[in-house]
Design a protein around this motif. Structure first.
Motif, PDB file in Angstrom:
ATOM      1  N   GLY A 115      11.343 -22.723 -69.310  1.00  0.00           N
ATOM      2  CA  GLY A 115      11.876 -21.600 -68.541  1.00  0.00           C
ATOM      3  C   GLY A 115      10.985 -20.375 -68.656  1.00  0.00           C
ATOM      4  O   GLY A 115      10.340 -20.143 -69.673  1.00  0.00           O
ATOM      5  N   ARG A 116      10.946 -19.608 -67.589  1.00  0.00           N
ATOM      6  CA  ARG A 116      10.065 -18.442 -67.494  1.00  0.00           C
ATOM      7  C   ARG A 116      10.301 -17.436 -68.623  1.00  0.00           C
ATOM      8  O   ARG A 116       9.349 -16.911 -69.195  1.00  0.00           O
ATOM      9  CB  ARG A 116      10.250 -17.780 -66.127  1.00  0.00           C
ATOM     10  CG  ARG A 116       9.299 -16.649 -65.886  1.00  0.00           C
ATOM     11  CD  ARG A 116       9.597 -15.958 -64.547  1.00  0.00           C
ATOM     12  NE  ARG A 116       8.613 -14.939 -64.301  1.00  0.00           N
ATOM     13  CZ  ARG A 116       7.639 -15.011 -63.420  1.00  0.00           C
ATOM     14  NH1 ARG A 116       7.518 -16.091 -62.670  1.00  0.00           N
ATOM     15  NH2 ARG A 116       6.780 -14.043 -63.277  1.00  0.00           N
ATOM     16  N   THR A 117      11.551 -17.157 -68.955  1.00  0.00           N
ATOM     17  CA  THR A 117      11.846 -16.165 -69.993  1.00  0.00           C
ATOM     18  C   THR A 117      11.244 -16.579 -71.333  1.00  0.00           C
ATOM     19  O   THR A 117      10.570 -15.778 -71.998  1.00  0.00           O
ATOM     20  CB  THR A 117      13.371 -15.960 -70.133  1.00  0.00           C
ATOM     21  OG1 THR A 117      13.877 -15.533 -68.869  1.00  0.00           O
ATOM     22  CG2 THR A 117      13.699 -14.933 -71.193  1.00  0.00           C
ATOM     23  N   ILE A 118      11.433 -17.826 -71.710  1.00  0.00           N
ATOM     24  CA  ILE A 118      10.897 -18.325 -72.976  1.00  0.00           C
ATOM     25  C   ILE A 118       9.374 -18.315 -72.955  1.00  0.00           C
ATOM     26  O   ILE A 118       8.730 -17.899 -73.920  1.00  0.00           O
ATOM     27  CB  ILE A 118      11.451 -19.730 -73.285  1.00  0.00           C
ATOM     28  CG1 ILE A 118      12.943 -19.631 -73.598  1.00  0.00           C
ATOM     29  CG2 ILE A 118      10.695 -20.392 -74.430  1.00  0.00           C
ATOM     30  CD1 ILE A 118      13.647 -20.961 -73.696  1.00  0.00           C
ATOM     31  N   VAL A 119       8.794 -18.764 -71.852  1.00  0.00           N
ATOM     32  CA  VAL A 119       7.331 -18.784 -71.737  1.00  0.00           C
ATOM     33  C   VAL A 119       6.762 -17.379 -71.905  1.00  0.00           C
ATOM     34  O   VAL A 119       5.813 -17.164 -72.670  1.00  0.00           O
ATOM     35  CB  VAL A 119       6.900 -19.414 -70.387  1.00  0.00           C
ATOM     36  CG1 VAL A 119       5.451 -19.103 -70.064  1.00  0.00           C
ATOM     37  CG2 VAL A 119       7.128 -20.923 -70.426  1.00  0.00           C
ATOM     38  N   MET A 120       7.325 -16.407 -71.218  1.00  0.00           N
ATOM     39  CA  MET A 120       6.811 -15.037 -71.302  1.00  0.00           C
ATOM     40  C   MET A 120       6.981 -14.466 -72.718  1.00  0.00           C
ATOM     41  O   MET A 120       6.109 -13.755 -73.212  1.00  0.00           O
ATOM     42  CB  MET A 120       7.469 -14.135 -70.264  1.00  0.00           C
ATOM     43  CG  MET A 120       7.114 -14.499 -68.830  1.00  0.00           C
ATOM     44  SD  MET A 120       5.313 -14.514 -68.555  1.00  0.00           S
ATOM     45  CE  MET A 120       5.258 -14.826 -66.801  1.00  0.00           C
ATOM     46  N   GLN A 121       8.078 -14.810 -73.388  1.00  0.00           N
ATOM     47  CA  GLN A 121       8.273 -14.365 -74.772  1.00  0.00           C
ATOM     48  C   GLN A 121       7.228 -14.987 -75.692  1.00  0.00           C
ATOM     49  O   GLN A 121       6.677 -14.309 -76.560  1.00  0.00           O
ATOM     50  CB  GLN A 121       9.680 -14.731 -75.263  1.00  0.00           C
ATOM     51  CG  GLN A 121      10.774 -13.912 -74.640  1.00  0.00           C
ATOM     52  CD  GLN A 121      12.170 -14.449 -74.960  1.00  0.00           C
ATOM     53  OE1 GLN A 121      12.347 -15.579 -75.436  1.00  0.00           O
ATOM     54  NE2 GLN A 121      13.182 -13.632 -74.680  1.00  0.00           N
TER      55      GLN A 121
END
Length: 145
Positions: free
Chosen positions: A103-109
Motif C-alpha cells: 500500500g502507498r501509505t506504508i511504502v511512503m513511510q
C-alpha cells in the motif's frame, strides 16, 4: 522457472524473495548487486549514479545468462516497473510475475525512514502506472499474474 517480482521501492520485494527462494536459486536484485559493487560503509540502498551505472550493466549481463538457465533452477528477478515490452518478453519465457504492494501509505513511510527521498518519485510513478483493474493494484496485496 523465471519469477519476476515487481512493486514500488520499499514494498518488500527483496524480503518476498528471501521468504521464497532457495539457496540454489539465482536472485537478480539491483540493490544487492549495487551493494556488492560498492565500498565499505556505502548505504544499503545506494543511488550513486556512477555505481548504479556499473550495477545496471552487471544486472543485464546476469539477466541474459540467468534466462538461459531458468529450466535448470529458479531465477528470481526484481523489476520494479517493467514496460509492456519487458512484460511481453517475460510472458514468452512463461515467467510468473508477482506484484508486491503493501500500500502507498506504508511504502511512503518506509521510504521516509530507510531510503533516498528521490525514491518517493519512483513510488509515485509506480502507483500512477497501475490501473485499478490490473492484478495486484489493490493495496496490501501480493498478486501473481
Amino acid at each position: 522457472m523465471l519469477i519476476v517480482v515487481t512493486g514500488p521501492p520499499a514494498a518488500g520485494k527483496s524480503s518476498w524473495i528471501d521468504a521464497h527462494a532457495k539457496a540454489s536459486d539465482i536472485v537478480i536484485d539491483l540493490d544487492r548487486i549495487t551493494r556488492a559493487l560498492t565500498g565499505p560503509g556505502a548505504p544499503s540502498w545506494n543511488q550513486d549514479p556512477l555505481q548504479l551505472r556499473v550495477a545496471h550493466r552487471a544486472r543485464y549481463a546476469a539477466m541474459r545468462e540467468a534466462f538461459e538457465l531458468r529450466d535448470k533452477t529458479d531465477v528470481y528477478l526484481i523489476h520494479t516497473m517493467p514496460t509492456a515490452k519487458w512484460l511481453a518478453r517475460y510472458k514468452r519465457m512463461d515467467a510468473k510475475v508477482i506484484a508486491v504492494d503493501p500500500g502507498r501509505t506504508i511504502v511512503m513511510q518506509r521510504i521516509e525512514a530507510m531510503r533516498d527521498p528521490e525514491m518517493k518519485r519512483v513510488a509515485t510513478r509506480w502507483y500512477r502506472s497501475r490501473p485499478a483493474t490490473q492484478p495486484g493494484a489493490r493495496a496490501g496485496r501480493t498478486m501473481e499474474w
